[in-house]
Write a protein that holds these residues in place. Structure first.
Motif, PDB file in Angstrom:
ATOM      1  N   LYS A   4       0.915  -1.168  -0.244  1.00 18.79           N
ATOM      2  CA  LYS A   4      -0.063  -0.010  -0.049  1.00 18.79           C
ATOM      3  C   LYS A   4       0.421   0.969  -0.213  1.00 18.79           C
ATOM      4  N   ASP A   5       2.352   1.328   0.713  1.00 16.34           N
ATOM      5  CA  ASP A   5       2.994   2.196   1.035  1.00 16.34           C
ATOM      6  C   ASP A   5       3.371   3.005  -0.404  1.00 16.34           C
ATOM      7  N   CYS A   6       3.840   1.573  -0.720  1.00 18.49           N
ATOM      8  CA  CYS A   6       4.934   1.147  -2.475  1.00 18.49           C
ATOM      9  C   CYS A   6       3.644   2.535  -3.663  1.00 18.49           C
TER      10      CYS A   6
ATOM     11  N   THR B 228       1.264   4.147  -3.303  1.00 23.92           N
ATOM     12  CA  THR B 228       0.715   5.620  -2.551  1.00 23.92           C
ATOM     13  C   THR B 228       1.746   6.418  -2.885  1.00 23.92           C
ATOM     14  N   GLU B 229       3.189   6.382  -2.887  1.00 25.80           N
ATOM     15  CA  GLU B 229       4.310   7.364  -3.281  1.00 25.80           C
ATOM     16  C   GLU B 229       4.481   7.243  -4.445  1.00 25.80           C
TER      17      GLU B 229
END
Length: 546
Positions: A36-38, A40-41
């Protein structure tokens, strides 16, 4: 229930962005999964919402929700098998300064082996493996590890910069080539790289050549400084020598002045002493006569006075001191001494300057030898080419174009068309000779006319006593003594030719304001043999600086 050994392989649980096991896995509309963080960034730093794997673009930013199924599968995988991606092999090399770091390593950062222009990340050996085995990642463009991967992406289209626009001299992506540079000349980056690399190679070669030239110039400047220092030291030594001699001359002049005045005063005192002694002697005699006269005049003896009268009447013989005087004036002594000192100075300075000048020109000494192809057939040359004399028998020699046919002369082999040069010739025992410097075009097949206008600058000796400089007009030279060795100096650029009496360190004559446009050669004419009276050879001597 499935066995733990039947779990999917690790490759199925790796995020295509961080290449590590999923953390909070999400599925986007095209079906690909990411942390999710990957993802999103990735979308936060991009102008469009696109799948990093299949490149499918979305008009709006998809909502991201954790895929619980995949999340549970990842949890089971974490429990059943050690994570290869998170436990990088201890055998890999630790990152060193100047190397690119692996963006996927979570703990100890290792050295990256490749950088991906699609993922915009660099990977070590372990994290690079998905790009080598997964079909979707195999299509990504890998390059040697570099930093600042974002700079290799087109800021407008978020595509790799793969082309070079020769028209605008800039790197562009494929989309730029289709849209913004459609009519421009485009080439692959590699092709332009090779071309620019060749240009840089040429530039590097030129730069190295410039460096070498400047290094040589540095050496030249240092050499000039060293030579200048040597000249300065030599000039200082010679200057000290000159001024020391001048000071000694002044001291001698001072001593002579003092001695002269003292001797004169001593003579005056002796003369005065003799006069006084003589005067005292006369006074004594006069006193004695005066006493006798007084005694007689006081006597009452008439006969005695009359008998002594004649002898006492006449005064004793004395000297007439009326014109006698002592001349004790020293007026003019100092003036005469200074005038004599000035004359001595002038002679000493002239001599010292000539010596210094001769030493200076001797530094330009060259090795001169005689050219047999130019020698008149009557001349006799030594085997070493250093001596020439006149012979009574004319030799049968080839008619060389450079040979003198009428004048009994020979040139030096060496020619000079720039700079300075100096050589010395022994002339001892000669009654006739001509020494000169001549230009290359001097007449070889007829009489040689000696004059600067005809391209020769010479001095001549005739009858063993009279030297003459063949200038315009000729100059008869008044020399204190006959030179035994003559030095010849030429400064091509200055237009100067000077002849020196080497042993006397005196200038014989200088030709100034000459204009040289050709090669110059030393010229030697030993004169006729004259029944043996002029048989001594001209000898080119080695130069010895005193």
């Amino acid at each position: 229930m499935a066995d733990k050994n039947d779990l999917p392989s690790e490759d199925q649980f790796l995020c295509a962005i961080c290449l590590d096991v999923f953390t909070d896995p999400v599925t986007i509309p095209c079906g690909h999964n990411f942390c999710k963080d990957c993802i999103t960034e990735h979308w936060d730093r991009s102008d469009q919402y696109q799948c990093p794997v299949c490149k499918e673009a979305f008009t709006t930013r998809p909502d991201l929700r954790v895929n619980t199924f995949i999340s549970e599968m990842v949890a089971q995988f974490r429990q059943s098998a050690p994570q290869k991606a998170s436990s990088c092999s201890s055998e890999q090399h630790i990152f060193k300064p100047g190397e690119v770091l692996c963006d996927a390593c979570s703990e100890t950062k290792l050295k990256a082996l490749k950088s991906c222009l699609v993922c915009l990340a660099s990977y070590c050996e372990t994290h690079l493996e998905p790009h080598l085995i997964m079909s979707g990642l195999k299509r990504h463009q890998l390059i040697d590890p570099v930093e600042n991967l974002e700079d290799r992406m087109c800021p407008k289209h978020d595509k790799p910069l793969e082309l070079f626009c020769k028209t605008d001299q800039t790197c562009v992506c494929m989309l730029c080539g289709v849209l913004d540079h459609k009519m421009h000349k485009l080439v692959p980056l590699k092709e332009e790289y090779e071309d620019k690399k060749a240009q840089l190679g040429k530039t590097e070669a030129e730069t190295q050549q410039m460096i070498q030239k400047r290094q040589l110039k540095i050496q030249e400047i240092k050499q000039s400084v060293n030579l200048s220092k040597e000249d300065a030291d030599r000039e200082i030594a010679e200057g000290v020598q000159v001024f020391t001699a001048l000071k000694e001359s002044v001291e001698r002049g001072e001593a002579n002045l003092v001695n002269t005045i003292k001797e004169k005063q001593k003579t005056t005192e002796k003369q005065a002493e003799d006069f006084i002694k003589e005067l005292e002697q006369e006074i004594s005699e006069l006193k004695k006569r005066s006493s006798e006269v007084e005694h007689v005049t006081h006597s009452e003896d008439h006969l005695h006075l009359l008998q002594r009268f004649m002898s006492l009447k006449v005064a004793p013989p004395t000297k007439d001191w009326t014109e006698v005087s002592i001349h004790s004036s020293h007026e003019g002594t100092v003036v005469r001494a200074v005038a004599q000192l000035e004359e001595t100075f002038s002679k000493e300075i002239k001599k010292m300057l000539c010596e210094a000048e001769l030493k200076r020109v001797q530094r330009y000494a060259v090795d001169v030898t005689l050219d047999p192809d130019s020698a008149h057939p009557n001349l006799i040359l030594s085997d070493d080419g250093k001596q020439v004399s006149h012979g009574d028998v004319k030799k049968n020699l080839p008619d060389h174009p450079g040979r003198f046919s009428d004048s009994n002369c020979v040139l030096g082999k060496q020619s000079f068309s720039s700079g300075r040069f100096y050589f010395e010739v022994q002339v001892k025992g000669k009654t006739q000779l001509t020494l000169a410097v001549v230009r290359e075009s001097i007449n070889r097949k007829g009489d040689v006319t000696l004059s600067p206008q005809c391209g020769n600058w010479s001095i001549r000796l005739r009858d063993g006593k009279e030297y003459k400089a063949v200038d315009d007009p000729p100059v008869r030279l008044s020399l204190k003594s006959q030179p035994q060795k003559v030095g010849v100096f030429v400064d091509y650029e200055e237009g100067l030719i000077s002849f020196y009496d080497v042993d006397a360190a005196a200038l014989i004559y200088s030709f100034t304001g000459c204009s040289f446009t050709e090669k110059l050669f030393p010229y030697f004419n030993p004169g006729l043999n004259d029944g043996g009276k002029n048989s001594a050879p001209l000898i080119i001597s080695p130069v010895r600086v005193n």
